[in-house]
Every structure is written in C-alpha cells, then in structure tokens.
Motif scaffolding. Structure first.
Motif, PDB file in Angstrom:
ATOM      1  N   MET A 153      33.237  38.168  48.743  1.00 13.29           N
ATOM      2  CA  MET A 153      32.963  37.307  47.570  1.00 13.29           C
ATOM      3  C   MET A 153      33.114  35.762  47.787  1.00 13.29           C
ATOM      4  SD  MET A 153      32.135  37.510  44.722  1.00 13.29           S
ATOM      5  CE  MET A 153      32.774  36.087  43.966  1.00 13.29           C
ATOM      6  N   ALA A 154      32.371  35.009  46.953  1.00 11.58           N
ATOM      7  CA  ALA A 154      32.235  33.699  47.300  1.00 11.58           C
ATOM      8  C   ALA A 154      33.214  32.777  46.665  1.00 11.58           C
ATOM      9  CB  ALA A 154      30.642  33.139  46.637  1.00 11.58           C
ATOM     10  N   PHE A 155      34.305  33.286  45.878  1.00 12.48           N
ATOM     11  CA  PHE A 155      35.073  32.578  45.259  1.00 12.48           C
ATOM     12  C   PHE A 155      36.260  32.218  46.373  1.00 12.48           C
ATOM     13  CE2 PHE A 155      34.273  34.834  41.200  1.00 12.48           C
ATOM     14  CZ  PHE A 155      33.459  33.670  40.688  1.00 12.48           C
ATOM     15  N   GLN A 197      34.405  32.536  34.489  1.00 13.73           N
ATOM     16  CA  GLN A 197      33.718  31.963  35.657  1.00 13.73           C
ATOM     17  C   GLN A 197      32.761  30.783  35.177  1.00 13.73           C
ATOM     18  OE1 GLN A 197      31.968  35.257  37.946  1.00 13.73           O
ATOM     19  NE2 GLN A 197      30.347  33.766  38.665  1.00 13.73           N
ATOM     20  N   VAL A 251      25.423  30.040  44.044  1.00 15.35           N
ATOM     21  CA  VAL A 251      25.801  30.851  45.380  1.00 15.35           C
ATOM     22  C   VAL A 251      26.587  32.187  44.898  1.00 15.35           C
ATOM     23  CG1 VAL A 251      27.303  30.739  47.093  1.00 15.35           C
ATOM     24  CG2 VAL A 251      25.982  28.599  46.577  1.00 15.35           C
ATOM     25  N   TRP A 252      27.439  31.923  43.769  1.00 16.78           N
ATOM     26  CA  TRP A 252      27.989  32.888  43.145  1.00 16.78           C
ATOM     27  C   TRP A 252      27.227  34.167  42.838  1.00 16.78           C
ATOM     28  CZ3 TRP A 252      32.206  30.131  39.728  1.00 16.78           C
ATOM     29  CH2 TRP A 252      32.974  29.252  40.684  1.00 16.78           C
ATOM     30  N   GLU A 275      25.685  35.816  45.633  1.00 18.74           N
ATOM     31  CA  GLU A 275      26.601  36.820  46.443  1.00 18.74           C
ATOM     32  C   GLU A 275      26.932  37.978  45.634  1.00 18.74           C
ATOM     33  OE1 GLU A 275      28.376  36.605  49.482  1.00 18.74           O
ATOM     34  OE2 GLU A 275      26.547  35.504  49.769  1.00 18.74           O
ATOM     35  N   GLN A 276      26.951  37.774  44.318  1.00 18.41           N
ATOM     36  CA  GLN A 276      27.271  39.114  43.358  1.00 18.41           C
ATOM     37  C   GLN A 276      26.139  39.938  43.441  1.00 18.41           C
ATOM     38  OE1 GLN A 276      28.882  37.165  39.925  1.00 18.41           O
ATOM     39  NE2 GLN A 276      30.764  36.822  40.669  1.00 18.41           N
TER      40      GLN A 276
END
Lengths: 199, 199
Positions: A1-3, A26, B91-92, B95-96
């Motif tokens: 995940m990008a977080f 989010q 980006v998130w 990625e998701q």
C-alpha cells in the motif's frame, strides 16, 4: 500500500467520526495534508481542548464546560418549567427551534432494561432530586417519539403523579412541511386523535 | 445558543473537513463528546502527528513521512516505467487498482495559467530533472481526463518528444460496469475511436 504509517493512522482516526467510511476518510486526510494543514492543526487543538474542558452541567446534565451550564445559570429563564430530554443534542435542537424559555434536564438516553439501562442508569433519581426545593410547576416530557422514549416518559410520569406537579408530553402529529400521503399510519392516527379545534 | 465556547470551536473545526456542513459537524461533535472521547483523543493526536511528520518525497513528490517514500525506495519496482499523476490521491488510486509496478512522479495539479499555475509551479522542471540519469524508457501520462489534464499531458509530451522516450497516455473509454446509455458523448466517441480488435 502507498500510505505511510502516519497517513494510515490519520485515515483510521478520521473513520472514528460518525458517518465517515474509508473513502471519505482518505479524501479528508488528503485534503487536510495537501491543501489545508492549518485546518488540521485547528481541529487537533479544538478536539483536545474540548475533551479536556467539556464535562456535564451538575444541574441539568447537558454537556458544559462550566459546573453550571449557561442555560441553568441564565436568570431570565423560567424556573417553573422543566423540559426532560434524552440527550444534549435534544437541548440544542429545542434551543435552535426557539420559543422555549424554561429549564432543562437531560437523561442519559432512554430506559432499556435489556441493555442494563434502568432508571438509575439514565438518571431518574437525579431528576427527582433536582425537582426538590425548586419551583417547578410543570414537567414537559420530551423524550423521543419512539417505543423506548414513550416508555421512559410513561415511567417518569408515574413517579411524578404523587407529587402534584403538572406533567405534559410534547405533541405528536404531522411534521410541518410533510405531506399526509407519505406520513406513517401511527403518526397520522396520533394527529387525528390529538386534533385541536380551530373555530 | 446552547453551545459552550469549546463545543462551538470544536463544531467549527470539524466544518474544516471537506464535505462536512454545520449539522454533520454538530452530530460529530456530540457523538465524540458523549460516546467516544477516546476516538476524539486519537484523532487529535493522529492529526498532529501527521501535520508534524508528513512531508513530500524528494524523488516522486508524493506525500511521505520519509525523505524517499516507500514506493521510490522499493527495489522490486520497475525503474523503466514512470507514471505521471496530478496528486498523491491518484498514486493511492493506481496502487489500490493494482497491476502497475513502475515508479511515479506527482505533479502539483494541472497547468492553469489563469490561476498562475505554469509548468514551473506544477513541477515540470523537476519531472525533467528526475528523468536525467535514470533508465526510464516509457513515461505514462496519467493526468485527469479533463480539459486541463489533457492540456497538461499534451504539454509534457511535447517536452519529452526530443528525448526519444516513449510517451503514453492512459486509455479513455467506457468505465467498467457503466451502461452505454448513461455515458456522455465525449467518452463514447473516445471509446469508439480507441476500439481494440478482439478477433
């Protein structure tokens, strides 16, 4: 995940707000971090200040940051009227509606024996105590128009009867702006039974 | 009004969240104060930690609490692909969605000369710098499918052409699960023009 962990924590914490799901949390986190960090700082500070500073009024039991809330300490309010409600939100709602000038008493929800919420838990003894030595001539039971709210009002009315205080219940009927066609049968039956003569 | 100052401040601060109006803010404040003070404390702490700790990755410019974000420092990602996006939220989202294994570069929004957002402001020079000395063979322009996003993609494509790097744009077409009947004409025209042979 990008977080990164801090962002993930922030998103998780925002989900603690009622009605906020993962997508909204989010979006909120991103908005605050990318566009409005001062708002985030302000929110963090305001939350902490409220947690630390807001308790309950010892007289009416609504949320208050002083021992006696501004409504209880206002000398212009009518001491002979006491409106009994289920939550501080209801006090706000009645105040915002305007027109009521009496005092309040806030119960902790409604009677719900199965959940362990008896008269003691919701604060009925405190309500009786608060009537002692005060010039209340009418108690307005403004619990919610639900089965539990009605039961709670009925129970309290039973306790007040021997004291010779006038006890009233807020009117049930059709809400302003509603259309009869879409109003449930129970409400409509109440509205008809409780009709008032106009001529 | 029935709000004490600390509660009013809290309600105002909650309105700083995107999509939260006065009624929702009031409901949130009451819920936190009455039912979930630990969640409020957690939120205050998480917000402060994120404000203090989250900055931007010096390489891809997404939100990150480390100088180089986890995506840029991951050795398993494909260095030959670079996806250019408009915001960390994108980006998130990518990625998701999963499936993309290359690197990212995040612009600060899109070109918008009237708002003073020229190539410099949105970070185009930094994008060009970041291509220097790196083995990027394809740049995927994944700015939003809006007029501004298209213009931004077009502008960047023009700068990359002389460098001999392959430049691609994300596909435009009908979204999965959509119904043709409800899809706008522009999208449908793109979907037809960009049709792919299947047999």
């Amino acid at each position: 995940m990008a977080f990164s962990p801090l962002i993930r924590q922030m998103v998780d914490a925002l989900r603690g707000l009622p009605g906020v799901g993962p997508k909204t949390a989010q979006r909120m986190a991103l908005h605050l971090l990318e566009r409005d960090r001062p708002a985030a700082a302000h929110l963090a500070q305001a939350l902490q200040a409220a947690i630390d500073g807001v308790g309950y009024c010892t007289r009416c039991r609504t949320l208050s940051e002083t021992e006696i809330c501004s409504l209880c300490s206002d000398p212009r309010r009518d001491d002979s009227l006491l409106c009994v409600l289920q939550s501080p939100a209801d006090v706000w709602a009645v105040e915002q509606a305007g027109g009521y000038q009496g005092r309040y008493f806030v119960l902790k929800g409604h009677l719900s024996p199965l959940d362990g919420m008896g008269p003691e838990e919701i604060g009925v003894p405190a309500l009786l105590d608060c009537l002692e030595g005060r010039a209340v001539t009418e108690v307005i039971l403004a619990t919610n128009p639900t089965v539990e709210g009605e039961a709670t009002a009925h129970y309290i009315a039973g306790l007040l009867r021997p004291r010779g205080i006038k006890v009233s219940r807020i009117a049930h009927g059709v809400p302003l702006g509603g259309e009869l066609e879409y109003i449930d049968g129970g409400t409509l039956a109440h509205a008809l039974a409780g009709r008032t003569q106009i001529l």
